[in-house]
Every structure is written in structure tokens, then in C-alpha cells.
Write an enzyme that holds these catalytic residues in place. Structure first.
Site, PDB file in Angstrom:
ATOM      1  N   GLU A  83       0.904  -1.084  -0.042  1.00 46.40           N
ATOM      2  CA  GLU A  83      -0.108  -0.086  -0.039  1.00 46.40           C
ATOM      3  C   GLU A  83       0.687   1.224  -0.082  1.00 46.40           C
ATOM      4  O   GLU A  83       1.978   1.364   0.846  1.00 46.40           O
ATOM      5  CB  GLU A  83      -1.068   0.090   1.140  1.00 46.40           C
ATOM      6  CG  GLU A  83      -1.972   0.993   1.225  1.00 46.40           C
ATOM      7  CD  GLU A  83      -2.965   0.808   2.308  1.00 46.40           C
ATOM      8  OE1 GLU A  83      -3.266  -0.040   2.822  1.00 46.40           O
ATOM      9  OE2 GLU A  83      -3.411   2.020   2.885  1.00 46.40           O
ATOM     10  N   LYS A 260      -7.146  -1.079  11.509  1.00 45.94           N
ATOM     11  CA  LYS A 260      -6.314  -1.588  10.482  1.00 45.94           C
ATOM     12  C   LYS A 260      -5.246  -0.482   9.947  1.00 45.94           C
ATOM     13  O   LYS A 260      -4.217  -0.998   9.601  1.00 45.94           O
ATOM     14  CB  LYS A 260      -7.276  -1.651   9.176  1.00 45.94           C
ATOM     15  CG  LYS A 260      -7.077  -2.199   7.961  1.00 45.94           C
ATOM     16  CD  LYS A 260      -6.418  -1.267   7.061  1.00 45.94           C
ATOM     17  CE  LYS A 260      -5.925  -1.949   5.765  1.00 45.94           C
ATOM     18  NZ  LYS A 260      -5.096  -0.916   4.843  1.00 45.94           N
ATOM     19  N   ASP A 276       4.815 -14.183  11.851  1.00 50.04           N
ATOM     20  CA  ASP A 276       3.724 -14.898  11.455  1.00 50.04           C
ATOM     21  C   ASP A 276       2.401 -13.769  11.537  1.00 50.04           C
ATOM     22  O   ASP A 276       2.082 -13.551  12.533  1.00 50.04           O
ATOM     23  CB  ASP A 276       3.479 -15.956  12.429  1.00 50.04           C
ATOM     24  CG  ASP A 276       2.068 -16.701  11.973  1.00 50.04           C
ATOM     25  OD1 ASP A 276       1.424 -16.236  11.265  1.00 50.04           O
ATOM     26  OD2 ASP A 276       1.928 -17.846  12.541  1.00 50.04           O
ATOM     27  N   HIS A 374      -2.463  10.066  -1.029  1.00 47.68           N
ATOM     28  CA  HIS A 374      -2.713   8.789  -1.680  1.00 47.68           C
ATOM     29  C   HIS A 374      -2.501   8.890  -3.104  1.00 47.68           C
ATOM     30  O   HIS A 374      -2.197   8.019  -3.959  1.00 47.68           O
ATOM     31  CB  HIS A 374      -4.204   8.317  -1.155  1.00 47.68           C
ATOM     32  CG  HIS A 374      -3.959   7.003  -0.293  1.00 47.68           C
ATOM     33  ND1 HIS A 374      -3.379   5.923  -0.660  1.00 47.68           N
ATOM     34  CD2 HIS A 374      -4.657   6.741   0.914  1.00 47.68           C
ATOM     35  CE1 HIS A 374      -3.385   5.159   0.436  1.00 47.68           C
ATOM     36  NE2 HIS A 374      -4.323   5.522   1.051  1.00 47.68           N
TER      37      HIS A 374
HETATM   38  C1  MEV Z   1      -5.829   2.668   5.146  1.00 43.50           C
HETATM   39  O1  MEV Z   1      -5.101   1.679   4.809  1.00 43.50           O
HETATM   40  C2  MEV Z   1      -5.806   3.010   6.740  1.00 43.50           C
HETATM   41  C3  MEV Z   1      -6.836   4.082   7.175  1.00 43.50           C
HETATM   42  O2  MEV Z   1      -8.026   3.632   6.738  1.00 43.50           O
HETATM   43  C4  MEV Z   1      -6.659   3.933   8.304  1.00 43.50           C
HETATM   44  C5  MEV Z   1      -7.793   4.852   9.245  1.00 43.50           C
HETATM   45  O3  MEV Z   1      -8.839   5.025   8.840  1.00 43.50           O
HETATM   46  O4  MEV Z   1      -7.569   5.404  10.487  1.00 43.50           O
HETATM   47  C6  MEV Z   1      -6.442   5.483   6.526  1.00 43.50           C
END
Ligand code: MEV
Length: 418
Positions: A83, A260, A276, A374
């Protein structure tokens, strides 16, 4: 002291970047050659010994996050992730954290939990029998690892619990094993299998599963950092970050995405160092719900000077000996780039990177949003996919971002015009 703050690292070419990493981490010429020429690490022959039905190998980008200081030591952090923006975001957060001394982190010693499921037994009378024989059980377990025993590590404790299920009560015997600098799954499973016959003899029951628990709550790591008020961009930004955090605390749908972002950092380092990652993810998500409700792995607040304080706590089961690190040359080199000498040190860095990553994500979201950054990187990928040469990319990217039209067709058109 070596300094992980390398001005304009991202603007340097690959050769310059490699030279910096080489000097920082004392890499050998051979190791640099492996990074340059291995095509991502392992040969097909190695892959073929690692998994079944192998038909190839699959590589991912390896990048370096700069500016990290953890427990007063500077690190260049290798990150393997597909990413865009993640590595830049980690470096940016670490730069701000460094203003106030970087990250402070502490990891528990590395205790694995092995579980033995016993059925068809009278739990109440079985538990005292197991506890009375715990030394004998530990001795059998420890006979399976001379290495751990020699280091004064290995199986240390037995505990028992009863669980009630719809098919009746079960006895769960848990073996606590100090696995030192290894991840420890193999040795834990071996020990669990080795003690199962004695457990059956003692309980008169039947052992079904003998396996480690990936919910590694005896391998917790905690990290904290102060993000300087000016560095973050002032009071309003900090207040917005805290609002973003409160959103995650109070809404599972947001918390999953929030976590995430944190895991983007942790897993990228896990990938680079051959951990792992599924075990790490599973444990982190279980811990995120340990209060009974899924929430944030991080905490954000303000100190009395208005600086932002970040905290992270999670179970983190990692190793720097054994496992894939023995086989994968890139995992070995990445661990050398980090310069860690213990699994606990690695856990401290990974937790710090997770905190950094979460900071950058919620800071971007709470201000200009993440799409701008991004899209620039996305545009770079598109320009490259359209066939632009490295020296043509910047111009095409600039134009596509300016026009807010980032597409393969537009990149091709612009390429034709150059
Ligand atoms: C993208 O990989 C991760 C985000 O969505 C995390 C978040 O929303 O805090 C930008």
C-alpha cells in the site's frame, strides 16, 4: 550515535538509499547485492521446500521508514507492504514523535501459552492430580528443548481451567513456556503433544487438541509517545485527532478501520522480519475486544502543555531466531537493518510503528483527508504503468494531480505529449 533522521531520504535514488542503509546498519556488500538482485528473497527451490504445490514466488515492495527513535535508540525500519503512503506516514509520525524524545516502549518476556483440551474426565478431581504432578509434566515438556532448557527458559508453569460447553464440561490444561527470542509456536506445539499422554493418564480422560494459543496475552507490549503540539499542527488538529479517537472508541465500524491503520505499520514490519502476521492480527483483534466490546488498540489524549499523547497496548508474538528468518535471506537482512538483539526489542519497535501509523492516519483524516497524499502516490504508479521512465514520472504526476484526473489513459496521453 547513529541518527535515523535522514533529510530528504525519499528524494534520494535507490543507490543512495542503499548506501545510507548499508552504513547505518553495517550491511555487507553481499547483503546489499541480495537486496538488489534477489528479486525479493527466495528462490523457487526454497519456496518449494516451504509450502506444498509451489509454482513460484511472490514479492512485495520493501521500503525504509526513517526517524524512528525507540527507547532512545535510533532505527531505520524496514517495511514490506503493497500500500502506498504507509511508509511515508510512519516516517512522518516518527519525525514528530522525535521532537519530544521518540517512543518509549516495554515488552513482556516471551511466554507462549500451550493448550491441551481434555474431555470425558471429571474436571474437579482431575485438576488437583495435574497440579500435584506439575513438575513431572514440566520435565517432560522441557525434555523437548535442550536449547531452551540450557538458557534457563522453557516450560515454567501449568494451569488448569474448566470450560462449560454445550457438549459438556471440558478441562483445559495450559502450559506456560518461556520461548526466549523465538516466536515459539513449534516448540509449544511439540511440548503440548509430548505431555498429552501423561495428562490422559492422570485424568483418565481423552486429549483432543494440543496446540498453542495465538492469544498471546503473556507477550504484551506497550508503547507511548508525545506528539509535539507545534509538530502536529496546533491545538485544533490535536482536538480533531482526539475526536477521531473517540469515534473509534465508541463505534466498532470505525474501530476496525482505525485498528487496520495501526496494523498497516505492525504487519509491514512483521512481513519484513519474517513474522507470522496472521498470528499477530488474530491476537491484536482479540485484544481489541477484551473489554467485551471491540475498541481501539491505541489511546489518544492531551498533556498539560497541550501536546498529544499516544499509547498503544497489544499482544505481540514475534521472534528473531528460528522460523522463516533461518530460510529467508531478506527477513534476515531486514532484521539486521533494524539491529535488534531480542524479540522484546523487535516487539517494542513494532508497537511504536503501529502507534506512529495510527497517528498519521487519524491526523490526515482529521485534517485534509488521506486522498490527496494517496492520489499522488497512486498517480506515480499509474504513470509508471503507462510506461513513463523515472525521469518522466514527476511531470506526469504533477499534471494529473493538478487536473484531478488520475487515469491510465490520461497518463498515456501525457506521455505521448512529452
Ligand atoms: C488505510 O489503509 C488505513 C486507514 O483507513 C486507517 C484509518 O482510517 O484510520 C487510513
Amino acid at each position: 550515535m547513529v541518527d535515523s533522521s535522514i533529510p530528504k531520504f525519499f528524494e534520494k535514488n535507490r543507490k543512495e538509499k542503499l548506501e545510507i542503509v548499508k552504513n547505518f546498519s553495517n550491511l555487507t556488500e553481499t547483503e546489499i547485492e541480495i537486496i538488489k538482485n534477489s528479486g525479493g528473497g527466495i528462490s523457487f527451490e526454497q519456496a518449494d521446500t516451504m509450502v506444498e504445490n509451489a509454482i513460484g514466488v511472490f514479492s512485495l515492495p520493501l521500503g525504509i521508514a526513517t526517524n524512528f527513535q525507540v527507547n532512545q535508540k535510533d532505527y531505520l525500519v524496514p517495511m514490506v507492504i503493497e500500500e502506498s503512503s504507509v511508509i511515508a506516514a510512519a516516517s512522518k509520525a516518527a519525525k514528530i514523535a522525535k521532537i519530544q524524545g521518540g517512543f518509549s516502549a516495554k515488552a513482556d518476556e516471551s511466554f507462549c501459552i500451550g493448550q491441551i483440551q481434555v474431555v470425558d474426565t471429571d474436571t474437579k478431581s482431575s485438576i488437583p492430580k495435574i497440579m500435584q504432578s506439575s513438575q513431572e509434566i514440566l520435565d517432560i515438556a522441557n525434555s523437548k528443548s535442550q536449547t531452551l532448557s540450557k538458557m534457563g527458559k522453557g516450560a515454567k508453569e501449568i494451569t488448569c481451567k474448566e470450560i462449560k460447553t454445550e457438549v459438556g464440561p471440558m478441562l483445559i490444561v495450559e502450559l506456560l513456556i518461556d520461548v526466549g527470542d523465538a516466536m515459539g509456536a513449534n516448540v509449544t506445539n511439540t511440548m503440548c503433544e509430548a505431555i498429552a499422554p501423561l495428562i490422559e493418564k492422570l485424568t483418565g480422560g481423552r486429549v483432543v487438541l494440543r496446540i498453542l494459543s495465538n492469544y498471546s496475552t503473556r507477550r504484551m507490549v506497550r508503547a507511548t509517545a508525545i506528539f509535539d503540539k507545534q509538530g502536529v499542527g496546533g491545538e485544533q488538529v490535536i482536538d480533531n485527532i482526539i475526536l477521531a479517537y473517540q469515534f473509534a472508541v465508541n463505534d466498532e465500524y470505525r474501530a476496525v478501520t482505525h485498528n487496520k491503520g495501526t496494523m498497516n505499520g505492525i504487519i509491514a514490519v512483521a512481513n519484513a522480519t519474517g513474522q507470522d502476521s496472521r498470528a499477530i492480527e488474530a491476537a491484536a483483534n482479540a485484544f481489541a475486544a477484551h473489554s467485551g466490546r471491540y475498541g481501539s488498540l491505541t489511546k489518544w489524549s492531551k498533556d498539560k502543555n497541550g501536546n498529544l499523547i499516544g499509547n498503544i497496548e497489544l499482544p505481540l508474538s514475534v521472534g528473531i531466531v528460528g522460523g522463516i528468518i533461518n530460510v529467508h535471506p531478506m527477513a534476515k537482512i531486514c532484521t539486521k537493518i533494524l539491529g535488534v538483539t531480542s524479540a522484546q526489542e523487535l516487539a517494542c519497535i513494532m508497537a511504536s510503528v503501529g502507534l506512529a501509523q495510527n497517528f498519521s492516519a487519524i491526523m490526515a483524516l482529521a485534517t485534509e483527508g488521506i486522498q490527496k497524499g494517496h492520489m499522488k502516490l497512486h498517480a506515480k504508479n499509474i504513470a509508471s504503468a503507462a510506461g513513463a521512465k523515472p525521469e518522466q514520472i514527476d511531470k506526469i504526476v504533477q499534471k494529473m494531480v493538478q487536473e484531478n484526473n488520475i487515469s491510465l489513459n490520461r497518463a498515456k496521453e501525457l506521455l505521448d505529449q512529452t
